[in-house]
Design a protein around this motif. Structure first.
Motif, PDB file in Angstrom:
ATOM      1  N   GLN A   1       6.004  -3.501  -6.242  1.00  0.00           N
ATOM      2  CA  GLN A   1       5.168  -4.420  -5.461  1.00  0.00           C
ATOM      3  C   GLN A   1       3.891  -3.755  -4.961  1.00  0.00           C
ATOM      4  OE1 GLN A   1       7.778  -2.828  -4.180  1.00  0.00           O
ATOM      5  NE2 GLN A   1       7.009  -1.934  -2.286  1.00  0.00           N
ATOM      6  N   VAL A   2       3.774  -2.433  -5.073  1.00  0.00           N
ATOM      7  CA  VAL A   2       2.605  -1.717  -4.570  1.00  0.00           C
ATOM      8  C   VAL A   2       1.364  -2.134  -5.356  1.00  0.00           C
ATOM      9  CG1 VAL A   2       1.499   0.556  -4.416  1.00  0.00           C
ATOM     10  CG2 VAL A   2       3.856   0.253  -3.630  1.00  0.00           C
ATOM     11  N   GLU A   3       0.303  -2.490  -4.639  1.00  0.00           N
ATOM     12  CA  GLU A   3      -0.949  -2.923  -5.257  1.00  0.00           C
ATOM     13  C   GLU A   3      -2.069  -1.913  -5.096  1.00  0.00           C
ATOM     14  OE1 GLU A   3      -2.103  -6.972  -4.361  1.00  0.00           O
ATOM     15  OE2 GLU A   3      -0.035  -7.492  -3.859  1.00  0.00           O
ATOM     16  N   LEU A   4      -1.954  -1.014  -4.108  1.00  0.00           N
ATOM     17  CA  LEU A   4      -3.016  -0.042  -3.854  1.00  0.00           C
ATOM     18  C   LEU A   4      -2.395   1.299  -3.509  1.00  0.00           C
ATOM     19  CD1 LEU A   4      -6.049   0.650  -3.360  1.00  0.00           C
ATOM     20  CD2 LEU A   4      -5.687  -0.054  -0.969  1.00  0.00           C
ATOM     21  N   VAL A   5      -2.842   2.337  -4.214  1.00  0.00           N
ATOM     22  CA  VAL A   5      -2.430   3.707  -3.915  1.00  0.00           C
ATOM     23  C   VAL A   5      -3.609   4.432  -3.286  1.00  0.00           C
ATOM     24  CG1 VAL A   5      -1.677   5.917  -4.868  1.00  0.00           C
ATOM     25  CG2 VAL A   5      -0.769   3.786  -5.811  1.00  0.00           C
ATOM     26  N   LEU A   6      -3.402   4.992  -2.114  1.00  0.00           N
ATOM     27  CA  LEU A   6      -4.403   5.838  -1.477  1.00  0.00           C
ATOM     28  C   LEU A   6      -4.046   7.275  -1.837  1.00  0.00           C
ATOM     29  CD1 LEU A   6      -4.561   4.060   2.001  1.00  0.00           C
ATOM     30  CD2 LEU A   6      -5.883   3.591  -0.078  1.00  0.00           C
ATOM     31  N   ALA A   7      -4.783   7.839  -2.800  1.00  0.00           N
ATOM     32  CA  ALA A   7      -4.490   9.172  -3.325  1.00  0.00           C
ATOM     33  C   ALA A   7      -5.249  10.208  -2.506  1.00  0.00           C
ATOM     34  CB  ALA A   7      -4.867   9.256  -4.794  1.00  0.00           C
ATOM     35  N   ILE A   8      -4.531  10.871  -1.612  1.00  0.00           N
ATOM     36  CA  ILE A   8      -5.139  11.762  -0.636  1.00  0.00           C
ATOM     37  C   ILE A   8      -5.054  13.201  -1.119  1.00  0.00           C
ATOM     38  CG2 ILE A   8      -4.987  12.628   1.723  1.00  0.00           C
ATOM     39  CD1 ILE A   8      -3.855   9.907   2.531  1.00  0.00           C
TER      40      ILE A   8
ATOM     41  N   ILE B   1       0.849  -1.192   0.000  1.00  0.00           N
ATOM     42  CA  ILE B   1       0.000   0.000   0.000  1.00  0.00           C
ATOM     43  C   ILE B   1       0.884   1.242   0.000  1.00  0.00           C
ATOM     44  CG2 ILE B   1      -1.754   1.322   1.249  1.00  0.00           C
ATOM     45  CD1 ILE B   1      -2.736  -1.287   2.449  1.00  0.00           C
ATOM     46  N   LEU B   2       0.582   2.167  -0.894  1.00  0.00           N
ATOM     47  CA  LEU B   2       1.264   3.453  -0.939  1.00  0.00           C
ATOM     48  C   LEU B   2       0.292   4.536  -0.515  1.00  0.00           C
ATOM     49  CD1 LEU B   2       3.363   5.589  -1.762  1.00  0.00           C
ATOM     50  CD2 LEU B   2       2.536   5.365  -4.121  1.00  0.00           C
ATOM     51  N   ILE B   3       0.650   5.284   0.507  1.00  0.00           N
ATOM     52  CA  ILE B   3      -0.114   6.456   0.922  1.00  0.00           C
ATOM     53  C   ILE B   3       0.489   7.661   0.218  1.00  0.00           C
ATOM     54  CG2 ILE B   3      -0.782   7.910   2.861  1.00  0.00           C
ATOM     55  CD1 ILE B   3      -0.596   5.394   4.632  1.00  0.00           C
ATOM     56  N   ALA B   4      -0.276   8.207  -0.724  1.00  0.00           N
ATOM     57  CA  ALA B   4       0.186   9.339  -1.525  1.00  0.00           C
ATOM     58  C   ALA B   4      -0.518  10.593  -1.029  1.00  0.00           C
ATOM     59  CB  ALA B   4      -0.117   9.100  -3.001  1.00  0.00           C
ATOM     60  N   GLY B   5       0.178  11.354  -0.190  1.00  0.00           N
ATOM     61  CA  GLY B   5      -0.406  12.538   0.392  1.00  0.00           C
ATOM     62  C   GLY B   5      -0.030  13.800  -0.354  1.00  0.00           C
ATOM     63  N   GLN B   6      -0.105  14.913   0.352  1.00  0.00           N
ATOM     64  CA  GLN B   6       0.073  16.222  -0.237  1.00  0.00           C
ATOM     65  C   GLN B   6       1.497  16.712  -0.002  1.00  0.00           C
ATOM     66  OE1 GLN B   6      -3.627  18.837  -0.712  1.00  0.00           O
ATOM     67  NE2 GLN B   6      -2.685  19.580   1.162  1.00  0.00           N
TER      68      GLN B   6
END
Length: 212
Positions: A132-139, A50-55
């Protein structure tokens, strides 16, 4: 997952990011350098799915060097349904904002947008380094614009409201758009109860699947 990357590649990338001073020394606008010493904050992971993509980091994060080490982080961890220890486990979550450094405040005391220099310089390479990242949380709108491109709606609300379509695009990594967990969005959350009722259960289900 069988990881074939040389061990030194990510270490070299982390070191290069930590040493970056482009926003201060060679800003995109010559009259607008970063007004303080840069302190890039990012968690680049060999294993996280999981990648947390913040600001961009806020002042408290800038001072501590720990991403989402503030009230926004507390709300985000609640959304994810994870403990603080799990959140900061790099085997579970990569945390890579659009801008690595605290951009400063505007005239009204709000955080400025992510610096214009950062994403063009670093983001494609960082994402490529984590296959390997399967999900990006685009914040927030900046991460949604980068990770969704033309699929992003004209407003953050409509982009998040269309979350099922984004998750169903059959692309890897999947992208789930989220609002920023800032206290400034408390009113938005009250006006949009579907987010808590519909999005958060799906978010928590996927987080559990990808971090267990």
């Amino acid at each position: 997952m069988d990881d074939k990357r040389p061990a030194g590649d990510l270490a070299a990338l982390r070191a290069a990011i930590a040493a970056c001073r482009v926003c201060r020394d060679a800003p995109a606008k010559a009259d607008n350098p970063l007004p303080h010493e840069p302190r890039p904050v990012a968690v680049i992971s060999e294993n996280a799915r999981i990648l947390i993509a913040g600001q961009a980091p806020g002042l408290r994060v800038h001072e501590s060097g720990l991403p989402f080490n503030d009230a926004s982080g507390d709300r985000l961890r609640n959304w994810l349904g994870v403990t603080r220890d799990a959140f900061y486990d790099p085997a579970k979550f990569a945390i890579v904002p659009m801008g690595f450094c605290f951009p400063g405040y505007d005239a009204h005391g709000s955080d400025l947008p992510p610096r214009r220099e950062c994403a063009p310089l670093w983001r494609a390479g960082v994402i490529a380094a984590m296959p390997q990242v399967e999900l990006v949380l685009a914040i927030g709108q900046y991460a949604q614009a980068w990770h969704l491109g033309a699929a992003k709606a004209s407003s953050m609300t409509e982009t998040v409201r269309d979350w099922r379509r984004h998750l169903g695009r059959n692309e890897r990594p999947a992208v789930l758009p989220l609002p920023h967990p800032s206290w400034r969005n408390t009113g938005w959350l009250k006006r949009n109860p579907w987010f808590e009722a519909d999005v958060l259960p799906e978010l928590r289900k996927r987080v559990k699947t990808l971090t267990d």
